[in-house]
Design an enzyme around this catalytic site. Structure first.
Site, PDB file in Angstrom:
ATOM      1  N   GLY A  48       0.767  -1.240   0.000  1.00  0.00           N
ATOM      2  CA  GLY A  48       0.000   0.000   0.000  1.00  0.00           C
ATOM      3  C   GLY A  48       0.797   1.290   0.000  1.00  0.00           C
ATOM      4  O   GLY A  48       0.362   2.286  -0.555  1.00  0.00           O
ATOM      5  N   ASP A 103       0.847   3.507   4.646  1.00  0.00           N
ATOM      6  CA  ASP A 103      -0.205   4.171   3.872  1.00  0.00           C
ATOM      7  C   ASP A 103      -1.369   4.518   4.795  1.00  0.00           C
ATOM      8  O   ASP A 103      -1.886   5.623   4.775  1.00  0.00           O
ATOM      9  CB  ASP A 103      -0.678   3.264   2.721  1.00  0.00           C
ATOM     10  CG  ASP A 103      -0.972   1.832   3.160  1.00  0.00           C
ATOM     11  OD1 ASP A 103      -0.688   1.479   4.321  1.00  0.00           O
ATOM     12  OD2 ASP A 103      -1.493   1.058   2.341  1.00  0.00           O
ATOM     13  N   ASP A 106      -5.102   1.469  10.675  1.00  0.00           N
ATOM     14  CA  ASP A 106      -6.495   1.146  10.985  1.00  0.00           C
ATOM     15  C   ASP A 106      -6.523   0.653  12.439  1.00  0.00           C
ATOM     16  O   ASP A 106      -6.431   1.459  13.356  1.00  0.00           O
ATOM     17  CB  ASP A 106      -6.914   0.093   9.938  1.00  0.00           C
ATOM     18  CG  ASP A 106      -8.360  -0.326   9.946  1.00  0.00           C
ATOM     19  OD1 ASP A 106      -9.114   0.077   9.070  1.00  0.00           O
ATOM     20  OD2 ASP A 106      -8.724  -1.112  10.837  1.00  0.00           O
ATOM     21  N   LYS A 134      -7.006   6.135  11.196  1.00  0.00           N
ATOM     22  CA  LYS A 134      -8.410   6.023  11.631  1.00  0.00           C
ATOM     23  C   LYS A 134      -8.452   5.931  13.158  1.00  0.00           C
ATOM     24  O   LYS A 134      -8.423   4.828  13.718  1.00  0.00           O
ATOM     25  CB  LYS A 134      -9.044   4.762  11.030  1.00  0.00           C
ATOM     26  CG  LYS A 134      -9.102   4.728   9.505  1.00  0.00           C
ATOM     27  CD  LYS A 134      -9.804   3.451   9.041  1.00  0.00           C
ATOM     28  CE  LYS A 134      -9.738   3.250   7.559  1.00  0.00           C
ATOM     29  NZ  LYS A 134     -10.266   1.933   7.143  1.00  0.00           N
ATOM     30  N   PHE A 155     -13.736   2.745   4.385  1.00  0.00           N
ATOM     31  CA  PHE A 155     -12.805   1.938   3.602  1.00  0.00           C
ATOM     32  C   PHE A 155     -12.438   2.766   2.377  1.00  0.00           C
ATOM     33  O   PHE A 155     -13.306   3.162   1.598  1.00  0.00           O
ATOM     34  CB  PHE A 155     -13.413   0.601   3.189  1.00  0.00           C
ATOM     35  CG  PHE A 155     -12.428  -0.241   2.429  1.00  0.00           C
ATOM     36  CD1 PHE A 155     -11.429  -0.934   3.101  1.00  0.00           C
ATOM     37  CD2 PHE A 155     -12.461  -0.303   1.045  1.00  0.00           C
ATOM     38  CE1 PHE A 155     -10.491  -1.676   2.403  1.00  0.00           C
ATOM     39  CE2 PHE A 155     -11.525  -1.047   0.340  1.00  0.00           C
ATOM     40  CZ  PHE A 155     -10.541  -1.740   1.021  1.00  0.00           C
ATOM     41  N   ASP A 162      -5.673  -0.388  -2.137  1.00  0.00           N
ATOM     42  CA  ASP A 162      -6.449  -1.223  -3.056  1.00  0.00           C
ATOM     43  C   ASP A 162      -7.725  -1.783  -2.457  1.00  0.00           C
ATOM     44  O   ASP A 162      -7.886  -1.851  -1.235  1.00  0.00           O
ATOM     45  CB  ASP A 162      -5.597  -2.415  -3.505  1.00  0.00           C
ATOM     46  CG  ASP A 162      -5.437  -3.440  -2.385  1.00  0.00           C
ATOM     47  OD1 ASP A 162      -5.007  -3.052  -1.280  1.00  0.00           O
ATOM     48  OD2 ASP A 162      -5.759  -4.621  -2.595  1.00  0.00           O
ATOM     49  N   ARG A 168      -5.209   0.903  -6.889  1.00  0.00           N
ATOM     50  CA  ARG A 168      -3.960   1.518  -6.408  1.00  0.00           C
ATOM     51  C   ARG A 168      -3.502   2.662  -7.298  1.00  0.00           C
ATOM     52  O   ARG A 168      -2.803   3.572  -6.852  1.00  0.00           O
ATOM     53  CB  ARG A 168      -2.833   0.481  -6.341  1.00  0.00           C
ATOM     54  CG  ARG A 168      -3.071  -0.660  -5.356  1.00  0.00           C
ATOM     55  CD  ARG A 168      -1.779  -1.462  -5.189  1.00  0.00           C
ATOM     56  NE  ARG A 168      -1.981  -2.743  -4.533  1.00  0.00           N
ATOM     57  CZ  ARG A 168      -2.086  -2.914  -3.206  1.00  0.00           C
ATOM     58  NH1 ARG A 168      -2.019  -1.887  -2.399  1.00  0.00           N
ATOM     59  NH2 ARG A 168      -2.256  -4.119  -2.703  1.00  0.00           N
TER      60      ARG A 168
END
Ligand code: 5GP
Ligand code: MG
Length: 178
Positions: A48, A103, A106, A134, A155, A162, A168
């Site tokens: 990512g 990237d 979460d 997040k 999301f 991706d 991407r």
């Protein structure tokens, strides 16, 4: 509004590339201001963060090095909670200033794994930069030194991120439609 369709899912434009580029430049400046004349080793977490890592490096006004680690904790749109180290590091990290480039953070599971792994090395200092964060779902105690955007629990895809391998290459960031 711009939209994207990846397999069965529809996405709406969420953050335009201009704003992303500004955030990346700001992060590179913040890192340089902190590190001064240190030569950082940026470690991008694949897949990512490959675009983020490249852009941070091009914006970094000072000498710097780059390496990559490959891990995965996601299947489609939900975290599996399983993290596998797929590609290791070859660099000698003795006395190095290492900046982990993520990237997106979460739950923090991936970051914690990378962090614990690198903390075992005789590094001089270990910093963490992420383009997206997040806070609502982050479950770790780790300090994140540099954050591009704090976002709600959407999301997102684009700019390296991706959905099942696709998306991407999108220059903007898109979020899953409701
Ligand atoms: P964590 O381990 O923090 O729960 O998840 C981190 C990894 O999950 C990220 O490096 C990324 O690969 C993936 N991930 C988390 N949130 C998203 C998201 O909103 N979109 C995409 N495409 N991947 C995500
Ligand atoms: Mg990642």
């Amino acid at each position: 509004m711009k939209s994207a369709k990846l397999y069965d899912k529809s996405f709406d434009c969420f953050i335009e590339s201009k704003k992303i580029n500004l955030a990346v430049k700001r992060l590179a400046k913040e890192i340089k201001t902190d590190l001064q004349e240190e030569i950082p080793l940026f470690i991008g977490i694949l897949n990512g963060s490959f675009i983020f890592t490249a852009d941070i490096m091009r914006s970094y006004e000072g000498n710097c090095e780059i390496s990559f680690l490959k891990l995965a904790s996601y299947e489609k749109t939900s975290s599996t909670g399983i993290v596998n180290q797929l590609i290791g590091l070859n660099e000698d990290l003795t006395n190095r200033t290492v900046v982990i480039l993520e990237d997106i953070i979460d739950t923090g599971t991936t970051l914690q794994t990378v962090y614990d792994l690198l903390k075992k090395e005789p590094v001089k200092q270990l910093k963490v930069a992420t383009l997206f964060f997040k806070p609502e779902v982050f479950r770790k105690e780790l300090h994140i030194d540099y954050v591009g955007f704090s976002i709600p629990d959407h999301f997102i895809v684009g700019y390296g991120l991706d959905y099942d391998g696709l998306g991407r290459n999108l220059p903007d960031i898109y979020k899953l439609s409701n």
